[in-house]
Design an enzyme around this catalytic site. Structure first.
Site, PDB file in Angstrom:
ATOM      1  N   CYS A  69       8.964  -5.361  -0.824  1.00 12.59           N
ATOM      2  CA  CYS A  69      10.203  -4.924  -0.170  1.00 12.59           C
ATOM      3  C   CYS A  69       9.901  -4.049   1.045  1.00 12.59           C
ATOM      4  O   CYS A  69      10.611  -4.112   2.058  1.00 12.59           O
ATOM      5  CB  CYS A  69      11.090  -4.184  -1.166  1.00 12.59           C
ATOM      6  SG  CYS A  69      11.590  -5.261  -2.546  1.00 12.59           S
ATOM      7  N   THR A  70       8.841  -3.274   0.960  1.00 16.93           N
ATOM      8  CA  THR A  70       8.430  -2.436   2.085  1.00 16.93           C
ATOM      9  C   THR A  70       7.902  -3.300   3.228  1.00 16.93           C
ATOM     10  O   THR A  70       8.245  -3.076   4.398  1.00 16.93           O
ATOM     11  CB  THR A  70       7.379  -1.409   1.638  1.00 16.93           C
ATOM     12  OG1 THR A  70       7.960  -0.579   0.622  1.00 16.93           O
ATOM     13  CG2 THR A  70       6.907  -0.549   2.796  1.00 16.93           C
TER      14      THR A  70
END
Length: 182
Positions: A69-70
């Protein structure tokens, strides 16, 4: 007993497969995108109508500040200016609350809004819940997915099962292609 369990497992797999197929078919290209009305990280309530006349990149991700997600969020951050140049806005959606979103934004200097969907209304409207099986433990979670919404509010493109790395460039390229057609 083992035979009954095997048959039950096959039936369960078939049902999950049908549900997954149905999920993909419930949202159709060129139809109106499901409405959004939820809070972003600032506490402000937004809806899709706020972005009428713009291309909206609505991307769903499992959880703030996790590796994939980062990567995805930072890619959208890095490509933000070129997306803005082609009249596109980026909105990230997860079930995290606004405090989690604020920490995520601050830690990675994100330059776009994150929608808090703690009650999973938007997640369900876009049918991005998926069953996962990790080490034999099954659970429901958000499938990494992206929806490109045209300026008229219709679904222009759908990505399911997104790979985080390189996705923002893929979206940018698709937007350029779609804009040539409209």
């Amino acid at each position: 007993m083992k035979k009954a369990i095997s048959i039950l497992s096959i039936l369960l797999f078939a049902c999950v497969s049908l549900i997954s197929q149905e999920r993909v078919e419930t949202l159709r290209l060129n139809e109106k995108a499901p409405e959004i009305k939820s809070q972003i990280q600032t506490g402000e309530t937004i809806s899709l109508s706020n972005y009428e006349g713009k291309w909206v990149v609505l991307y769903f991700y499992p959880k703030d500040d996790t590796p994939g997600c980062t990567i995805e969020a930072c890619s959208f951050r890095d490509d933000f200016d070129k997306l803005k140049e082609i009249n596109a806005v980026v909105l990230g959606v997860s079930a995290d609350d606004k405090d989690s979103h604020n920490a995520f934004i601050k830690k990675f200097d994100l330059n776009f809004d994150l929608i808090s969907d703690t009650n999973k209304e938007i997640v369900n409207a876009y049918n991005v819940m998926k069953e996962y099986d990790i080490d034999g433990e099954k659970f429901m979670g958000i499938e990494r997915s992206t929806f490109i919404i045209a300026p008229d509010g219709t679904l222009a493109h759908i990505y399911r099962g997104v790979k985080a790395k390189g996705h923002s460039q893929e979206v940018y390229n698709k937007l350029k292609e779609l804009q040539k057609k409209k």
